[in-house]
Design an enzyme around this catalytic site. Structure first.
Site, mmCIF file in Angstrom:
data_model
loop_
_atom_site.group_PDB
_atom_site.id
_atom_site.type_symbol
_atom_site.label_atom_id
_atom_site.label_comp_id
_atom_site.label_asym_id
_atom_site.label_seq_id
_atom_site.Cartn_x
_atom_site.Cartn_y
_atom_site.Cartn_z
ATOM 1 N N ARG A 77 0.895 -1.088 0.138
ATOM 2 C CA ARG A 77 0.110 0.157 -0.069
ATOM 3 C C ARG A 77 1.036 1.405 -0.002
ATOM 4 O O ARG A 77 1.706 1.588 0.733
ATOM 5 C CB ARG A 77 -0.930 -0.220 1.359
ATOM 6 C CG ARG A 77 -1.804 1.269 1.323
ATOM 7 C CD ARG A 77 -2.777 1.333 2.464
ATOM 8 N NE ARG A 77 -3.419 2.441 2.554
ATOM 9 C CZ ARG A 77 -3.515 3.137 3.527
ATOM 10 N NH1 ARG A 77 -2.915 2.953 5.026
ATOM 11 N NH2 ARG A 77 -3.918 4.296 3.511
ATOM 12 N N HIS A 121 -3.349 10.616 0.600
ATOM 13 C CA HIS A 121 -2.846 10.603 2.072
ATOM 14 C C HIS A 121 -2.296 11.786 2.442
ATOM 15 O O HIS A 121 -0.907 11.824 2.922
ATOM 16 C CB HIS A 121 -1.923 9.473 1.785
ATOM 17 C CG HIS A 121 -1.512 8.772 3.149
ATOM 18 N ND1 HIS A 121 -1.698 7.472 3.482
ATOM 19 C CD2 HIS A 121 -1.199 9.173 4.350
ATOM 20 C CE1 HIS A 121 -1.346 7.067 4.661
ATOM 21 N NE2 HIS A 121 -0.963 8.249 5.319
ATOM 22 N N GLU A 166 -7.717 7.790 6.387
ATOM 23 C CA GLU A 166 -8.135 8.568 7.496
ATOM 24 C C GLU A 166 -8.784 9.695 7.580
ATOM 25 O O GLU A 166 -8.287 10.874 8.167
ATOM 26 C CB GLU A 166 -6.844 8.542 8.677
ATOM 27 C CG GLU A 166 -6.284 7.142 8.698
ATOM 28 C CD GLU A 166 -5.040 7.148 9.812
ATOM 29 O OE1 GLU A 166 -4.484 8.192 9.939
ATOM 30 O OE2 GLU A 166 -4.482 6.068 10.057
ATOM 31 N N ASN A 294 -7.525 1.202 9.728
ATOM 32 C CA ASN A 294 -6.133 1.513 10.343
ATOM 33 C C ASN A 294 -6.362 1.429 11.785
ATOM 34 O O ASN A 294 -7.323 2.113 12.257
ATOM 35 C CB ASN A 294 -5.877 2.832 9.947
ATOM 36 C CG ASN A 294 -5.449 2.860 8.360
ATOM 37 O OD1 ASN A 294 -5.764 2.075 7.674
ATOM 38 N ND2 ASN A 294 -5.175 4.142 7.941
ATOM 39 N N TYR A 296 -4.451 1.178 15.883
ATOM 40 C CA TYR A 296 -3.208 1.277 16.311
ATOM 41 C C TYR A 296 -3.589 0.897 18.007
ATOM 42 O O TYR A 296 -2.895 0.164 18.605
ATOM 43 C CB TYR A 296 -2.741 2.678 16.335
ATOM 44 C CG TYR A 296 -2.187 2.822 14.851
ATOM 45 C CD1 TYR A 296 -2.814 3.482 13.989
ATOM 46 C CD2 TYR A 296 -0.821 2.428 14.713
ATOM 47 C CE1 TYR A 296 -2.292 3.625 12.619
ATOM 48 C CE2 TYR A 296 -0.171 2.475 13.429
ATOM 49 C CZ TYR A 296 -1.114 3.101 12.422
ATOM 50 O OH TYR A 296 -0.413 3.245 11.159
ATOM 51 N N GLU A 352 -3.557 -0.482 8.010
ATOM 52 C CA GLU A 352 -2.451 0.042 8.828
ATOM 53 C C GLU A 352 -2.679 -0.529 10.080
ATOM 54 O O GLU A 352 -3.790 -0.492 10.859
ATOM 55 C CB GLU A 352 -2.469 1.670 9.109
ATOM 56 C CG GLU A 352 -1.993 2.375 7.758
ATOM 57 C CD GLU A 352 -2.173 3.954 8.085
ATOM 58 O OE1 GLU A 352 -1.815 4.111 9.374
ATOM 59 O OE2 GLU A 352 -1.952 4.481 7.127
HETATM 60 N N1 LIG Z 1 -8.456 9.887 18.351
HETATM 61 N N2 LIG Z 1 -8.837 10.816 19.160
HETATM 62 N N3 LIG Z 1 -7.527 11.791 19.558
HETATM 63 C C1 LIG Z 1 -7.963 12.759 20.590
HETATM 64 C C2 LIG Z 1 -6.780 13.683 20.820
HETATM 65 O O1 LIG Z 1 -5.648 12.958 20.210
HETATM 66 C C3 LIG Z 1 -4.333 13.954 20.004
HETATM 67 C C4 LIG Z 1 -3.436 13.162 18.901
HETATM 68 O O2 LIG Z 1 -4.259 12.642 17.907
HETATM 69 C C5 LIG Z 1 -3.694 11.683 17.066
HETATM 70 C C6 LIG Z 1 -4.652 10.592 16.572
HETATM 71 C C7 LIG Z 1 -4.296 9.751 15.713
HETATM 72 C C8 LIG Z 1 -3.019 9.994 15.251
HETATM 73 C C9 LIG Z 1 -2.476 9.030 14.271
HETATM 74 C C10 LIG Z 1 -1.382 8.829 13.671
HETATM 75 N N4 LIG Z 1 -1.404 7.706 12.959
HETATM 76 C C11 LIG Z 1 -0.229 7.020 12.261
HETATM 77 C C12 LIG Z 1 -0.507 7.442 10.735
HETATM 78 N N5 LIG Z 1 -1.745 6.879 10.163
HETATM 79 C C13 LIG Z 1 -1.606 7.272 8.733
HETATM 80 C C14 LIG Z 1 0.013 7.025 8.308
HETATM 81 O O3 LIG Z 1 0.616 8.185 7.821
HETATM 82 C C15 LIG Z 1 0.528 6.937 9.955
HETATM 83 O O4 LIG Z 1 1.579 7.893 9.956
HETATM 84 N N6 LIG Z 1 -2.495 7.205 12.911
HETATM 85 N N7 LIG Z 1 -3.356 8.002 13.797
HETATM 86 C C16 LIG Z 1 -2.133 10.951 15.583
HETATM 87 C C17 LIG Z 1 -2.584 11.803 16.557
#
Ligand SMILES: N=NNCCOCCOc1ccc(-c2cn(C[C@@H]3NC[C@@H](O)[C@H]3O)nn2)cc1
Length: 448
Positions: A77, A121, A166, A294, A296, A352
């Site tokens: 991907r 992206h 996302e 995706n 995590y 992811e």
């Molecule tokens: N969810 N609520 N949050 C409430 C407040 O959060 C504050 C911070 O928030 C976030 C939430 C999610 C992320 C994140 C990063 N990745 C990784 C990337 N995915 C696509 C690909 O490019 C990877 O690099 N996935 N998700 C970062 C910060």
């Protein structure tokens, strides 16, 4: 030790994204993206890091493909950088950009690896952001023009397509929380962005069908699974809002043709409304073929009226965390995949999943045992999910190699391959060899 066997036709892969790995931001006719601008804005990205070099995959993609071949994946991907294709967003097409991606895709196919493409992206051409971004229908139309160029160019070579990566990050992380580019902090703006990208998604799917493009198309939401800190209705409602803003806010319009009313009402209380125009919901709800998911981490959430637009805060339950601070809890993936069944037993790919583990080289090796443990737990859940009859068709580890982790810059490492950002030397980690054996065997053998 337990052995979990996977289906014969299960797809094994890795994932990356253009701005995070390519570098060469001023080569090949590429235009400026919002991440070029954001990364150059003081205080936005750790250490002032940017994507100017990154992993230099623009020049070193053959090396990357060699690593993929040795790993044994059959699916990769990646994303195309819109600013390489139409540098000013909706003007002239840059042939040099198309030629670069043709060389890359041809090399992938020659290596026996299926390209799995994300059209968007996060690297929006800056000119479109300057004119209102996703909240302006000009950007929606520009995306459709860009998507049609790619459909026409790569139909027959590419058979797996995602419109957006996302959407919660594009709309809310980037325009409500202001943590990602372009860094707005406004609820109405974020809702306008979410709606704009959904209309763009629907129009692109219509074009995909009209042009007779080969393969299947979908979208890749990120998951925010949350369970209540207490049995109080307020805590449960806080979880429902967190989950819904990442999932239902996007998948209800796509699968049901309407937004989740409880969330529309919630935002109306804050004076924000969805700018729906005549025909939008019919466009958005074009049937799609697959979903990328995706995943995590998950949270234990509770109601807190001071906790942002959702009044929902995550409680630290003392779980083991990765080096980016996210709890390691694979159970959320299992729970979420059953939650997703409300949209039907749709074809799903985990597009992811991975862990930020910042282990460095020690005597020429990277003993990232914590990453192996993370993957072991999550692949075991994947096996459970498949055993429950859910149409989970493949898995792409995030990421092939360490890369530019957005606002965290290069300090956060998600790769199966270590990147020395000075020499650009790629070194497979122990998790790379572990994943290689899982793929070769098509089974997971747990270590205890
Ligand atoms: N969810 N609520 N949050 C409430 C407040 O959060 C504050 C911070 O928030 C976030 C939430 C999610 C992320 C994140 C990063 N990745 C990784 C990337 N995915 C696509 C690909 O490019 C990877 O690099 N996935 N998700 C970062 C910060």
């Amino acid at each position: 030790m337990t052995i979990f066997k996977f289906p014969q036709d299960f797809r094994w892969g890795t994932a990356t994204a253009s701005y995070q790995i390519e570098g060469a931001t001023q080569e090949g006719g590429r235009g400026v993206s919002i991440w070029d601008t954001f990364a150059r804005t003081p205080g936005k990205v750790y250490n002032g890091d940017n994507g100017d070099v990154a992993c230099d995959s623009y020049h070193r993609y053959e090396e990357d493909i060699e690593l993929m071949k040795k790993l044994g994946i059959n699916t990769y991907r990646f994303s195309i950088a819109w600013p390489r294709i139409i540098p000013d967003g909706d003007g002239e097409i840059n042939r040099e950009g198309l030629d670069f991606y043709h060389r890359f895709v041809d090399a992938l196919i020659a290596a026996g690896i299926e390209p799995f493409l994300t059209l968007y992206h996060w690297d929006l051409p800056q000119t479109l952001e300057d004119d209102g971004g996703w909240g302006n229908r000009r950007t929606v139309d520009a995306f459709v023009k860009y998507a049609e160029v790619i459909f026409k160019e790569f139909s027959g070579k590419i058979n797996f397509w995602l419109t957006f990566n996302e959407p919660w990050c594009i709309a809310f992380l980037s325009n409500l929380l202001g943590i990602h580019a372009p860094g707005n902090k406004d609820l109405q703006t974020s809702i306008n962005v979410a709606h704009g990208l959904l209309v763009a998604h629907g129009k692109a799917v219509q074009s995909f069908r009209r042009l007779g493009t080969t393969g299947q198309i979908g979208i890749a939401p990120n998951v925010c699974w949350a369970e209540p800190y207490s049995k109080s209705p307020e805590d449960q409602a806080a979880c429902d809002r967190s989950i819904a803003l990442n999932t239902d806010w996007f998948l209800d319009p796509i699968y049901k043709g309407s937004y989740p009313q409880f969330m529309v009402d919630w935002f109306a209380e804050a004076g924000a409304t969805v700018p729906i125009q005549e025909g939008d919901m019919e466009i958005i709800s074009q049937p799609i073929d697959l979903l990328g998911i995706n995943y995590y981490t998950m949270g234990i959430n509770r109601f807190n009226p001071e906790a942002g637009a959702l009044q929902s805060e995550e409680v630290d339950m003392g779980l083991t965390k990765t080096d980016i601070g996210w709890p390691v809890e694979s159970r959320g993936l299992y729970e979420f995949m059953h939650y997703l069944q409300k949209y039907g037993n749709v074809d799903v790919y985990i597009t992811e999943n991975g862990a930020c583990i910042n282990d460095d080289l020690e005597n020429g090796k990277i003993n990232d045992d914590r990453r192996i443990s993370y993957y072991e737990q999550h692949l075991a859940q994947i096996h459970r999910i498949i055993n429950d009859g859910i149409n989970l068709k493949g898995y792409m580890a995030w990421s092939l190699m360490d890369n530019f982790e957005w606002a965290e810059g290069y300090r956060m490492r998600f790769g199966l391959v270590h990147m020395d950002y000075r020499s650009l030397v790629r070194t497979p980690k122990e998790s790379y060899y572990w994943y290689q054996s899982v793929i070769k065997n098509n089974w997971l053998e747990t270590r205890n």
